[in-house]
Design a protein around this motif. Structure first.
Motif, PDB file in Angstrom:
ATOM      1  N   MET A 148       0.865  -0.881   0.699  1.00 38.72           N
ATOM      2  CA  MET A 148       0.152   0.021  -0.150  1.00 38.72           C
ATOM      3  C   MET A 148       0.355   1.265   0.207  1.00 38.72           C
ATOM      4  O   MET A 148       0.413   2.756  -0.074  1.00 38.72           O
ATOM      5  N   PHE A 149       1.725   1.140  -0.049  1.00 35.14           N
ATOM      6  CA  PHE A 149       2.789   2.005  -0.097  1.00 35.14           C
ATOM      7  C   PHE A 149       2.813   3.914  -0.384  1.00 35.14           C
ATOM      8  O   PHE A 149       2.210   3.531  -2.127  1.00 35.14           O
ATOM      9  N   GLY A 150       2.047   4.618  -0.036  1.00 35.25           N
ATOM     10  CA  GLY A 150       2.143   6.029  -1.255  1.00 35.25           C
ATOM     11  C   GLY A 150       0.795   5.787  -2.205  1.00 35.25           C
ATOM     12  O   GLY A 150       0.160   6.504  -2.421  1.00 35.25           O
ATOM     13  N   ARG A 151      -0.191   4.696  -1.162  1.00 32.14           N
ATOM     14  CA  ARG A 151      -1.515   4.912  -1.822  1.00 32.14           C
ATOM     15  C   ARG A 151      -2.806   5.198  -0.765  1.00 32.14           C
ATOM     16  O   ARG A 151      -3.817   5.617  -0.698  1.00 32.14           O
ATOM     17  N   ALA A 152      -2.203   5.159   0.499  1.00 27.63           N
ATOM     18  CA  ALA A 152      -3.297   4.829   1.494  1.00 27.63           C
ATOM     19  C   ALA A 152      -3.189   5.767   2.624  1.00 27.63           C
ATOM     20  O   ALA A 152      -1.590   5.813   2.986  1.00 27.63           O
ATOM     21  N   ARG A 188      -5.161   0.371   8.496  1.00 28.17           N
ATOM     22  CA  ARG A 188      -5.430  -0.585  10.049  1.00 28.17           C
ATOM     23  C   ARG A 188      -6.847  -0.916   9.994  1.00 28.17           C
ATOM     24  O   ARG A 188      -6.681  -2.284  10.599  1.00 28.17           O
ATOM     25  N   THR A 189      -7.603  -0.982   8.842  1.00 27.00           N
ATOM     26  CA  THR A 189      -8.686  -2.266   8.538  1.00 27.00           C
ATOM     27  C   THR A 189      -8.407  -2.691   7.858  1.00 27.00           C
ATOM     28  O   THR A 189      -8.570  -3.606   8.195  1.00 27.00           O
ATOM     29  N   ARG A 190      -6.752  -2.934   7.250  1.00 28.63           N
ATOM     30  CA  ARG A 190      -6.419  -4.429   6.015  1.00 28.63           C
ATOM     31  C   ARG A 190      -6.229  -5.056   7.124  1.00 28.63           C
ATOM     32  O   ARG A 190      -6.153  -6.151   7.274  1.00 28.63           O
ATOM     33  N   VAL A 191      -5.286  -4.402   8.473  1.00 32.40           N
ATOM     34  CA  VAL A 191      -4.922  -5.623   8.819  1.00 32.40           C
ATOM     35  C   VAL A 191      -5.586  -6.540   9.932  1.00 32.40           C
ATOM     36  O   VAL A 191      -5.541  -7.450  10.097  1.00 32.40           O
ATOM     37  N   LEU A 192      -6.959  -5.482  10.083  1.00 33.88           N
ATOM     38  CA  LEU A 192      -7.360  -6.232  11.354  1.00 33.88           C
ATOM     39  C   LEU A 192      -8.301  -7.112  10.294  1.00 33.88           C
ATOM     40  O   LEU A 192      -9.204  -7.835  10.903  1.00 33.88           O
TER      41      LEU A 192
END
Length: 82
Positions: free
Chosen positions: A66-70, A76-80
């Motif tokens: 996701m570097f530079g995209r969000a 945090r949402t993706r990790v959870l």
């Protein structure tokens, strides 16, 4: 020593490594002496940090994707959710 969790053989191995004449091995063995108690405990106990390292590796992979995209909220949402 590693597969059998036999840290009691560590002093013997360090002595052999330091007298081997191989510079890299003897330097490594000397460094093991600086924190001997921790190294012996690591070789003697069945506990490891494999699961923690796996979780950290997964989070770092998501972050790189996701570097530079969000922002932090999406990470945090993706990790959870993963």
């Amino acid at each position: 020593m590693l597969t059998e969790l036999d840290g009691n053989r560590l002093p013997e191995w360090i002595t052999q490594a330091m007298t081997s004449g191989l510079r890299g091995i003897s330097t490594f063995a000397n460094a093991l002496n600086s924190d001997y108690d921790a190294v012996e405990a690591g070789l003697s106990t069945p506990w490891n940090s494999g699961q923690v390292k796996g979780a950290v590796n997964r989070i770092k992979m998501l972050k790189r994707q996701m570097f530079g995209r969000a922002d932090f909220h999406l990470l945090r949402t993706r990790v959870l959710l993963a």
